[in-house]
Design an enzyme around this catalytic site. Structure first.
Site, short mmCIF file in Angstrom:
data_model
loop_
_atom_site.label_atom_id
_atom_site.label_comp_id
_atom_site.label_asym_id
_atom_site.label_seq_id
_atom_site.Cartn_x
_atom_site.Cartn_y
_atom_site.Cartn_z
N GLY A 79 5.05 -30.80 -17.20
CA GLY A 79 4.50 -29.81 -18.10
C GLY A 79 3.55 -28.89 -17.35
O GLY A 79 3.45 -28.94 -16.13
N PRO A 80 2.84 -28.02 -18.05
CA PRO A 80 1.94 -27.07 -17.40
C PRO A 80 0.68 -27.74 -16.87
O PRO A 80 0.26 -28.79 -17.34
CB PRO A 80 1.61 -26.08 -18.52
CG PRO A 80 1.76 -26.88 -19.78
CD PRO A 80 2.87 -27.85 -19.52
N ASP A 136 8.29 -40.02 -4.09
CA ASP A 136 8.48 -38.58 -4.31
C ASP A 136 7.58 -37.77 -3.39
O ASP A 136 6.95 -36.79 -3.80
CB ASP A 136 8.18 -38.24 -5.76
CG ASP A 136 8.81 -36.91 -6.18
OD1 ASP A 136 8.38 -36.36 -7.20
OD2 ASP A 136 9.70 -36.41 -5.47
N GLY A 178 5.48 -27.83 -13.94
CA GLY A 178 6.51 -28.67 -13.35
C GLY A 178 7.28 -29.38 -14.43
O GLY A 178 7.20 -29.03 -15.61
N GLY A 179 8.03 -30.41 -14.02
CA GLY A 179 8.83 -31.14 -14.97
C GLY A 179 7.99 -31.87 -16.00
O GLY A 179 8.42 -32.09 -17.12
N LEU A 234 -2.19 -22.85 -13.89
CA LEU A 234 -1.97 -22.88 -12.45
C LEU A 234 -0.50 -22.95 -12.10
O LEU A 234 -0.09 -22.49 -11.04
CB LEU A 234 -2.68 -24.09 -11.84
CG LEU A 234 -4.21 -24.10 -11.95
CD1 LEU A 234 -4.75 -25.44 -11.51
CD2 LEU A 234 -4.81 -22.98 -11.13
#
Length: 836
Positions: free
Chosen positions: A527-528, A644, A524-525, A521
């Site tokens: 991981g997948p 965040d 990001g930082g 999908l």
């Protein structure tokens, strides 16, 4: 005394559990059976890892005769379920019987002069050297000693239990069929009446040797589709194969009960017991016999109707409920002193057993028809069409689809049920009793004594267990501000355990098609992120998102632990749900509910897609985010600062409802704690409050600032960072300029054509500017924000200038170089899940 008997059974089981914990078995077991060896009544085979054991077990049946069977059971629990039986339809009656390998290489049971073949018919022309071994999967295999080829295996001959690696289906080429067949009774492993099979994409449950199909898995009245969503379907038409293999978890199993019910269980190493993941009850016709009600979601599904009792309590406890229930007192119909009455049953029935139809105008007419007919024992009146349904003499099991079975209040459904009860059995006004209540004080005293003893025994077991427990499987986490302490036992938050399902790497890999790119999908930082296929094996087959830690990730165990701990305890419609995790080998993964519309930024900052966000949808998203933050700050068990919050961390479900995600950077605050300081700045510039970005100070007001930025982005469809106007360096400054010029309406996204309640646009701009003020003391709390949004007539404070109003995007980047931490400058945080 039935209840007392049940309690005694629980006591005995608990005692076995205690003995299992107290005793350390240092005996050496054999796993193989070779020619010339045998397994007698006191011998066993044990798999290499100690998971399964094979040996003789006994059952007492009619006339108290003891029968001997060869079976396989899970060794880690005393008296656990027999998962496979070698001789279910030919049982020795002497203890001298033994299991061995015959001269022709087959496994046989020898009882005196009788030889019973387990692995097949005798062959005079095939005398080969073989041996048998019990694998850790529970599979008994017969192996050709010369070439190590498996000649036969118990997995190809299942009884009533489906273990991981076993198969259901049919091979049209060879004619082989794999199916489950129930026991006759819980104390009789001989072939029972129910068969569970899979063919041509459907699951079937049949009885009477297959002559009567009870249901198939496309029957809307039966949840069997959920079961077959748990397995990995494999279709190979070119080879004539059509089968399903259970691959969900190395420690799971399906059981076809003697009653036709189905159990789905998983082994918990932490609690040393099997845990019910699903229990599919009431799946057969007349599941509980006549004059009964079956409630699938109840712990004890089968109950007698009021005024009735079990015909044979002993048979019920053994899974045979075919005899159903009988009246406690006879009806007085056709007597001079007729005191029979009709009492309502508060049940919801989806499918009705055979009955007589009569058309009436009102409920009282239906009552009169049944009352004057002595054979009429139950009637139901359909309010919607005036249909009167009558049951004479016998009433098969009524399947109750509601969550509970009450007796005195007429239900709120269109169908009203009324049961004829004898005068002595008339329930009192507040009665919720089922059947006869027992012998009063004497039974109560016995029960109190037994419960007291049980509690003492369990406390003793708990004490011994806790003092001896050194290690266990799973994962353990403790959150104490920024503490990095972690162990490998269970998940704990402030000494309160979090129950979080653990999945094996094999099951997650299967659900994501071995982490294929087609299922990916985003990344990001952390991981997948992968989507589990619709035929996946996680959580009833529901689509899920798997967040997999990349070895190249700047994040790791601390962020994963923090997110798992926090979100596992949070329950709110506007927070994403964490469904489980996988901690195996070097893999660390979190499993979430799947959000089909991905994240808010995918729509908001896309020139085409943002047209799908009309004004009403944007307002709903703003309100949902505000409610989610309010829950985190004020109403959850712990005060949580997200740290965040941004558009890419707002996920959207099918109906575009928002769910806050990514709690890897979140922090727990104490009850009296208002502010904290950190040297490790995390989050995304553009959403960070000034006190956090410059000094590392954060509080609930830091999240309020992020919410204000997000609110202004949702209204305008523009990013805060990288925003350039003739006189404004970012979105905050641009909004402030418009506000001062009484032009707040100009901030609205140009793609929004038809806006209802236009007068509310400046109000939302006002709220956003209040949230992004320079000083935390000037910003409202989320409770204030929710109140402002919910009351559009109340006056609002005048905002002060926002933070960073004169900071240009490039200067933002320079500022970042002076601060170390997990910071994203381009709107993508290290903890981002791009989509789910």
């Amino acid at each position: 005394m039935a209840l007392a008997s049940k309690i005694i059974s629980v006591l005995v089981l608990s005692l076995f559990c205690c003995l299992d914990m107290l005793c350390v078995n240092a005996t050496s077991y054999r796993e193989m059976l070779v020619m010339g060896q045998s397994v007698g009544n006191s011998d066993t085979l044990v798999s290499k890892g100690g998971n399964y054991e094979l040996g003789f077990f006994t059952r007492n049946r009619e006339n108290s005769i003891k029968y001997y069977y060869v079976g396989i059971w899970f060794k880690k629990v005393a008296n656990d379920k027999i998962v496979w039986v070698a001789n279910r339809d030919y049982e020795p009656q002497t203890s001298s019987a033994f299991l061995t390998i015959h001269d022709d290489g087959n496994i046989v049971i020898i009882d005196g002069g009788m030889i019973r073949y387990v692995t097949g018919a005798p062959s005079n022309n095939n005398r080969i050297s073989t041996y048998a071994t019990l694998l850790d999967t529970g599979n008994l295999v017969l192996v050709n000693k010369s070439n190590q080829v498996i000649l036969w295996q118990s997995f190809d001959n299942p009884t009533d239990t489906l273990l991981p690696g076993m198969t259901l289906g049919h091979d049209t080429y060879t004619g082989r069929t794999w199916s489950l067949r129930s026991w006759k009774r819980t104390d009789d492993p001989s072939t029972g009446p129910f068969t569970l099979r899979y063919d041509s994409g459907f699951g079937y449950l049949s009885d009477s040797n297959g002559s009567n199909v009870v249901w198939i898995n496309d029957d809307s009245d039966v949840p069997i589709q959920e079961i077959f969503n748990q397995v990995d379907f494999k279709l190979k038409p070119s080879y004539g194969l059509n089968y399903a293999t259970l691959t969900i978890n190395s420690n799971s199993r399906f059981i076809l009960e003697a009653s036709g019910d189905l159990k789905y269980q998983a082994w918990s190493e932490e609690y040393r017991q099997w845990i019910f993941l699903q229990f599919y009850q009431c799946v057969t016709n007349n599941s509980c016999g006549h004059f009964s009600v079956c409630t699938p979601k109840a712990v004890d599904a089968c109950q007698c109707l009021y005024g009735f009792e079990k015909y044979d309590s002993d048979s019920w406890s053994k899974g045979d409920r075919s005899a159903g229930c009988v009246r406690i007192n006879k009806l007085s119909c056709n007597t001079n002193n007729n005191k029979d009455e009709f009492h309502p049953l508060n049940i919801s029935v989806k499918s009705l057993p055979h009955h007589v139809h009569r058309q009436v105008d009102k409920l009282s007419q239906c009552n009169d028809i049944c009352f004057t007919n002595c054979s009429c024992v139950l009637y139901a009146y359909d309010i919607s069409n005036g249909n009167c349904m009558l049951w004479n003499d016998q009433v098969p099991t009524l399947k109750n689809t509601s969550t509970e079975y009450a007796y005195n209040n007429i239900n709120n459904y269109n169908l009203k049920f009324f049961l004829r009860v004898a005068g002595p059995d008339r329930p009192s006004t507040n009665s919720n009793a089922i059947g006869r209540q027992g012998n009063g004080k004497r039974n109560l005293l016995i029960i109190v004594i037994l419960i007291s003893f049980l509690l003492f025994l369990l406390l003793l077991c708990l004490f011994v267990y806790r003092t001896r427990k050194q290690s266990g499987e799973g994962m353990s986490m403790k959150v104490n501000k920024d503490s990095d302490i972690a162990d490998n036992k269970s998940i704990k938050v402030r000494r309160k355990e979090v129950k979080l399902p653990l999945f094996s790497f094999a099951s997650v890999s299967a659900a994501t098609n071995n982490f294929s790119d087609a299922n990916k999908l985003g990344e990001g930082g952390f991981g997948p992120v992968y989507k589990a296929s619709s035929k996946g094996i996680l959580l009833n087959g529901d689509e899920v998102a798997v967040k997999r830690l990349s070895r190249r990730s700047g994040q790791g165990w601390e962020e994963l632990r923090n997110e798992a701990l926090l979100i596992a305890k949070l329950q709110h419609n506007n927070l994403v749900r964490l469904l489980g995790c996988c901690i195996e080998r070097d893999e660390k993964m979190l499993i979430y509910e799947f959000m089909p519309n991905k994240s808010l930024d995918c729509f908001l900052f896309d020139a085409i897609k943002r047209r799908m966000l009309d004004w009403g949808t944007r307002v709903r998203i703003i309100e949902g985010i505000a409610q989610g933050l309010l829950y985190l700050h004020q109403y959850s068990r712990f005060r949580i600062i997200h740290r965040d919050l941004k558009a890419s961390n707002i996920l959207l479900d099918t109906n575009m409802n928002p769910k806050i995600s990514d709690f890897g950077m979140a922090r727990i605050f104490g009850e009296n704690e208002l502010q904290a300081n950190t040297n490790r700045i995390v989050g995304t510039y553009g959403y960070m409050s000034p006190e956090y970005a410059m000094e590392g100070l954060f509080s609930v007001k830091s999240d309020v600032f992020s919410f204000g930025v997000l609110l202004l982005e949702i209204i305008s469809g523009k990013k805060n960072t990288g925003f350039y106007q003739t006189s404004s360096f970012n979105l905050l400054g641009y909004a402030w300029d418009l506000w001062n010029n009484d032009s707040g309406m100009e901030l609205i996204d140009s793609e929004l054509d038809d806006i209802s309640n236009k007068h509310l646009v400046p109000r939302y701009v006002n709220i956003g500017l209040l949230c992004v003020q320079q000083s935390p003391e000037d910003r409202p709390t989320m409770s204030d924000v929710v109140s402002m949004i919910g009351n559009d007539t109340a006056s609002l404070p005048i905002p002060k200038p926002p933070a960073f109003q004169n900071v240009r995007g490039i200067e933002y980047s320079r500022l970042s170089k002076s601060i170390e931490g997990n910071i994203s400058l381009n709107g993508i945080t290290d903890s981002l899940i791009e989509a789910r």
